[in-house]
Design a protein around this motif. Structure first.
Motif, PDB file in Angstrom:
ATOM      1  N   PHE A  53     -24.038  67.016 -22.107  1.00 50.24           N
ATOM      2  CA  PHE A  53     -23.153  66.990 -20.950  1.00 50.24           C
ATOM      3  C   PHE A  53     -22.763  65.559 -20.577  1.00 50.24           C
ATOM      4  N   GLY A  54     -23.732  64.642 -20.712  1.00 48.31           N
ATOM      5  CA  GLY A  54     -23.420  63.229 -20.433  1.00 48.31           C
ATOM      6  C   GLY A  54     -22.315  62.713 -21.339  1.00 48.31           C
ATOM      7  N   LEU A  55     -22.422  63.011 -22.631  1.00 53.25           N
ATOM      8  CA  LEU A  55     -21.381  62.573 -23.573  1.00 53.25           C
ATOM      9  C   LEU A  55     -20.045  63.256 -23.267  1.00 53.25           C
ATOM     10  N   TYR A  56     -20.146  64.532 -22.944  1.00 50.14           N
ATOM     11  CA  TYR A  56     -18.975  65.323 -22.546  1.00 50.14           C
ATOM     12  C   TYR A  56     -18.215  64.619 -21.413  1.00 50.14           C
ATOM     13  N   LEU A  57     -18.978  64.222 -20.382  1.00 45.90           N
ATOM     14  CA  LEU A  57     -18.372  63.520 -19.248  1.00 45.90           C
ATOM     15  C   LEU A  57     -17.701  62.233 -19.706  1.00 45.90           C
ATOM     16  N   LEU A  58     -18.368  61.527 -20.629  1.00 45.74           N
ATOM     17  CA  LEU A  58     -17.810  60.283 -21.145  1.00 45.74           C
ATOM     18  C   LEU A  58     -16.472  60.552 -21.832  1.00 45.74           C
ATOM     19  N   LEU A  59     -16.424  61.625 -22.627  1.00 42.39           N
ATOM     20  CA  LEU A  59     -15.166  61.989 -23.273  1.00 42.39           C
ATOM     21  C   LEU A  59     -14.104  62.272 -22.219  1.00 42.39           C
ATOM     22  N   GLY A  60     -14.504  62.986 -21.166  1.00 38.86           N
ATOM     23  CA  GLY A  60     -13.548  63.307 -20.106  1.00 38.86           C
ATOM     24  C   GLY A  60     -13.031  62.060 -19.424  1.00 38.86           C
ATOM     25  N   ILE A  61     -13.933  61.137 -19.103  1.00 40.86           N
ATOM     26  CA  ILE A  61     -13.522  59.904 -18.430  1.00 40.86           C
ATOM     27  C   ILE A  61     -12.580  59.110 -19.332  1.00 40.86           C
ATOM     28  N   SER A  62     -12.899  59.078 -20.628  1.00 45.04           N
ATOM     29  CA  SER A  62     -12.068  58.273 -21.532  1.00 45.04           C
ATOM     30  C   SER A  62     -10.694  58.898 -21.728  1.00 45.04           C
ATOM     31  N   SER A  63     -10.497  60.134 -21.306  1.00 43.47           N
ATOM     32  CA  SER A  63      -9.148  60.688 -21.441  1.00 43.47           C
ATOM     33  C   SER A  63      -8.359  60.605 -20.142  1.00 43.47           C
ATOM     34  N   LEU A  64      -8.918  59.962 -19.115  1.00 46.57           N
ATOM     35  CA  LEU A  64      -8.092  59.612 -17.960  1.00 46.57           C
ATOM     36  C   LEU A  64      -7.012  58.649 -18.427  1.00 46.57           C
ATOM     37  N   PRO A  65      -5.758  58.845 -17.994  1.00 51.78           N
ATOM     38  CA  PRO A  65      -4.688  57.988 -18.521  1.00 51.78           C
ATOM     39  C   PRO A  65      -5.006  56.499 -18.433  1.00 51.78           C
ATOM     40  N   SER A  66      -5.513  56.053 -17.287  1.00 49.78           N
ATOM     41  CA  SER A  66      -5.686  54.609 -17.138  1.00 49.78           C
ATOM     42  C   SER A  66      -6.801  54.081 -18.019  1.00 49.78           C
ATOM     43  N   VAL A  67      -7.765  54.929 -18.349  1.00 48.48           N
ATOM     44  CA  VAL A  67      -8.842  54.474 -19.227  1.00 48.48           C
ATOM     45  C   VAL A  67      -8.372  54.479 -20.675  1.00 48.48           C
ATOM     46  N   SER A  68      -7.725  55.565 -21.096  1.00 53.13           N
ATOM     47  CA  SER A  68      -7.326  55.625 -22.506  1.00 53.13           C
ATOM     48  C   SER A  68      -6.265  54.577 -22.808  1.00 53.13           C
TER      49      SER A  68
END
Lengths: 462, 462, 462
Positions: C350-365
């Protein structure tokens, strides 16, 4: 040929019938190379209203090209246009040597990237300039993907970097890029080309040091606690509790590493303040290690937040297994206060931690003024550190002085992890003393003074 | 001098050898002031291909300057360039009075900020214009930091604001800023200078009202519940349960405040709709308090989300301490349905809540079309409000009518907090009635009509 | 009239006194329409230094207009300016027919939107062009709201799209938009107008397929588990456990759907790789279904993350009710290892999952280079899939072979959900075999080669 736009990207915008835009005044641009990037670039240029001609070795069999583009031999294509985009791999640059005369005085835009860093002694664009000294080489567009060219600049990839030795050549490329909807940032002469070429290859350079630190700390505390908990129990009590590694040991290591890394975010700022006080000026450069440390504070903090989040998840999962009726024993109000405060500090600390994390998302931090950003990262940051440290002290409570907790003469992990945050907070308190604060503020305002010469005369600490 | 680039910023891009870019046609710009900002600006201008000359009181001892820049006396520097960047504190502007003749007709760019708001009667740029009436003062770049100038515009700080009385002078500054890679936004004449100068000093102006409200509500419910729970137990049963303040009292206050603030996000929209229905037009301005309220809905919602998150964390932590075997008592299916629905509503409500929060991140909301944004914030928002309100009603269940729960004749906190959301949802239901909805839609479409004169003739409610 | 600026927007920047900016060289622009959009546009143009004239049917009673703007009849206004912004609903375009002579050769900017898609056979701008063939119609600004015009371009809405048949007309609009601080993106000829007009009306088009899939999977597994758990217990043991639907059934459906959808993110990539290996080229287009599937991977992943988050919340809530002393039974180390690993895998996944989610925020990606983005989405993505699949296998443990778990001959839900991820991971392992990997890499590098003709000669799978 109409299959092209479908082939490359199904949802691309509809290509306009060329006849309608190609008024005679439209500029003609040349593209060498019919790979993905060359085709996407051509499609985009055509959409924006340019005329496009491709140069190809085999003009009659070069596969699908954007509707409306012409194909010629390299020679003819080069002669017809003033700007030539070179969408070819560096390994295939040699064919350009035969075009030296046609390329003389032309603007040659190098969009290439390499698959690895440091394969070649010089940047692709510099090599190209050496190959065709008569052309004006401009490095540009290499940080874009064919994908982002097809879709047009999104919020995502609107920035284009370029460099080159000729100001006029750069100006022409700037104009084209602006018409395509990009923001152009001039990075100077062709000597910056290597930097631009390395950019798409970088893999979290600023995360390396923090990641190594996190890994080192995790490994150290894992083995330290493995010995103190599992090995000790096995040796002294002959019990195998190795299964605890997965959850309860992990849930000791994560908060310890998190707290240490959070305090390491704030240590360099304190050290820098003392250094400035000692030197009496802010115009002397910090030592290299301090500079590097300060530059990775954000990454340190985000990793610390990651560890803290894991700690929270582990803590919330644990009661499912362990907490079945083993705490109903003795109840006294002091203990209740302690335990409840311990939880409250932990939760509030984590809440602030999350807030710090959210505020360091690029789009959030960009919306803040300096003052707001420094308020969050400094004031709220220290409050977070205080909550988390207090949370850990409450966890320890009265165990600090009981010898029975020092198994094999080693202190528990949470005691070790309190060292750095305690030091940081003590030093910060010193800095907040009025007399120290006054000196430091004076020195830092010197930051905005126009006569840095006078700074050496400024008073030292107090 | 080569130590300069290292001194200012270790990771700065390599400075280009000046000889290669400084073709004779490069424009010369002048910078007064050799502080951090002046030096960073000069470095950036040099990188972009400009020639830079610094004006200094002591040209021979002004400390490290970017490689390639010249240094002269103020007089000589001012005479050599058409555009002068004034990177000097307002307190030191007086020296310019001696340069009145040299500055006549020049473009004078004021980049200054103050340390506090409202220290001076007029904006720095307006003071400067009064000081040197012959110059064309342009206020610009003051919202940037020396840091962002050194690093070049990132996604972060790409926007530059400017204002000034001379359109030509502004145009020159716009061109320079564009070449540096910034987006320029013209804010009109010099009378906007104060606004630009106050911008970097602002500290969450739009958060003040919501924060005060959150603080007030928290304080009120804290003392209310403190009296009902802790004091009541102490007085009536002579038991000290003050330790409950830290966790279980907090976990009552947080959800109460969260639900009230969430419903306060949606109340102004409902009020506005009724006001429009009553007035029969959308072209009359809302009262001031309603305008202010509507402008801080996002902040209200985010604070409510923060309180809800704390509530979730507290709820999940609590079983660790309290829930050891005290619920196994009587089991009946209705109660099981109720409790499980209570949890499910809470979880789904919080999930939607988080979704609303994520969609209000700047980078996410920018990627949405109007319709998408309003779908999320309105439809999903009301669904969230419904889930959370229902969750609270399920918590109350049958206690609403049992007098024993009204200690000292006061209702429990969760009953109080249901008032506002129930009212909001009832009013929203009225608005969704077909006849009301039709009238409102007609009025709101008037928003896009070109003849606002006709609107006063629109029918009132029904 | 000074009440206007207050009326439209309380916090708008102060309007500059017109006399100071309106040097004679300021361009005059005309606006038809005095609704919200027309007034906001006029205010913004005035702030930027343009002179503005409104065209109105009743010039003397058209309501509040921005301070400094003139009002005239349509005829007079059209004649006075070269560029006319048409801020009028399409239904009211007919009045323009009387102005055909005055509009000849003028640039006519259509900013209109419709309330629904596909109401009219042709785009508003195309209809306008047909109505006034002598004018140069440019479609622009329609994706902006009156709100964003008043506030000036924020990070949010800085992009302006335009299209039109006349390059010069477009250039004039580009210049104005740029002066207003927007980034302009030319989308070609007027045939793109429909696309631009549909943009503000779209409602999550790219989320439809993933949402339908999520809904279908949720419904299927809900009924499947309802039958296996609730109905089975009712029929076979005559016990009503229907209340379990709210929490414990939901907490079975959510993780099942989440894992399946996560694996469906990675399946198309694997399928595409095998297709490329089979075809021996990357220059042949993928089938339509695969293209569509690959384009919605991000949405699939984010929905999967949403379901996973709900699973975590439900799991953490459950112990409050169910886990009161019913697990203290037999304790053995293997079981402890299994259970603890099960939790640890779930948390880390789940932690990695969240990381994937955060990295797909437009400003992060957007802040990531290609290599960084693909590292996160591919490497970390597969690690997440592995953790979550392993977590599910550990949940099943030894139940896979026990017939008693196959109620009514149906396998439990978690066994069904393991099929897709197991297949994906097996196929991925095949791809990672050195010989397969080598072929695939060669084919994919062909992606950057300039001679796609040669690709057909490339070897197939080993």
């Amino acid at each position: 040929m109409s299959s092209m736009s479908k082939e490359v990207k199904p949802e691309s915008v509809s290509l306009c019938p060329l006849g309608m835009t190609a008024a005679p005044e439209q500029e003609l641009l040349c593209i060498f190379g019919t790979g993905d990037f060359g085709r996407s670039l051509g499609q985009r240029l055509l959409q924006t209203g340019y005329r496009v001609v491709y140069g190809s070795r085999r003009p009659h069999s070069c596969g699908p090209l954007p509707q409306g583009a012409q194909v010629m031999s390299h020679e003819a294509a080069a002669q017809s246009a003033g700007v030539i985009f070179l969408c070819v791999h560096r390994e295939n640059y040699d064919f350009l040597e035969t075009l030296v005369t046609q390329l003389k005085g032309k603007v040659l835009v190098d969009v290439s990237n390499n698959l690895k860093k440091n394969v070649y002694p010089e940047a692709n664009a510099e090599y190209l300039q050496r190959l065709i000294p008569g052309a004006h080489v401009v490095k540009a567009f290499n940080t874009l993907s064919a994908w982002s060219l097809q879709n047009g600049p999104s919020d995502a990839s609107r920035q284009v970097y370029l460099c080159g030795n000729s100001a006029e050549a750069k100006q022409q490329v700037v104009e084209t890029a602006t018409k395509l909807g990009f923001n152009v940032l001039d990075r100077g002469t062709l000597s910056a080309a290597r930097e631009l070429e390395d950019f798409p290859l970088q893999l979290f350079p600023e995360w390396r040091l923090p990641l190594r630190l996190a890994f080192g700390l995790t490994a150290f505390f894992f083995f330290y606690l493995l010995i103190r908990d599992v090995v000790y129990t096995y040796v002294e009590q002959d019990k195998d509790i190795s299964f605890r590694i997965m959850v309860s040991l992990a849930n000791k290591v994560f908060p310890i590493v998190s707290l240490i890394m959070l305090s390491l975010c704030y240590l360099p700022g304190v050290v820098a303040a003392f250094l400035q006080l000692y030197r009496g000026t802010k115009y002397k450069r910090f030592p290299d290690w301090l500079d590097r440390w300060m530059l990775c504070r954000k990454q340190l903090g985000l990793l610390a937040l990651g560890f803290a989040s894991l700690h929270v998840l582990y803590t919330l999962i644990i009661p499912i297994r362990y907490l079945t009726g083993n705490q109903t024993s003795v109840f006294d109000t002091t203990m209740a206060w302690r335990v409840d405060s311990y939880y409250a500090m932990g939760i509030l600390g984590f809440g602030l931690y999350l807030l710090l994390g959210i505020s360091s998302l690029p789009s959030v931090s960009n919306a803040l003024s300096w003052r707001e950003f420094s308020f969050i990262q400094s004031k709220l940051g220290y409050l977070t550190l205080f909550f988390c440290t207090f949370h850990t002290y409450l966890y320890g409570w009265d165990k600090f002085l009981r010898p029975s907790y020092y198994k094999w003469y080693t202190p528990p992990g949470y005691m070790l992890c309190l060292v750095v945050p305690s030091v940081v907070m003590a030093l910060k308190l010193v800095i907040l003393l009025p007399c120290v604060d006054r000196s430091l503020t004076r020195i830092r305002r010197g930051w905005e003074r126009t006569d840095p010469e006078g700074d050496s005369k400024k008073s030292l600490l107090t």
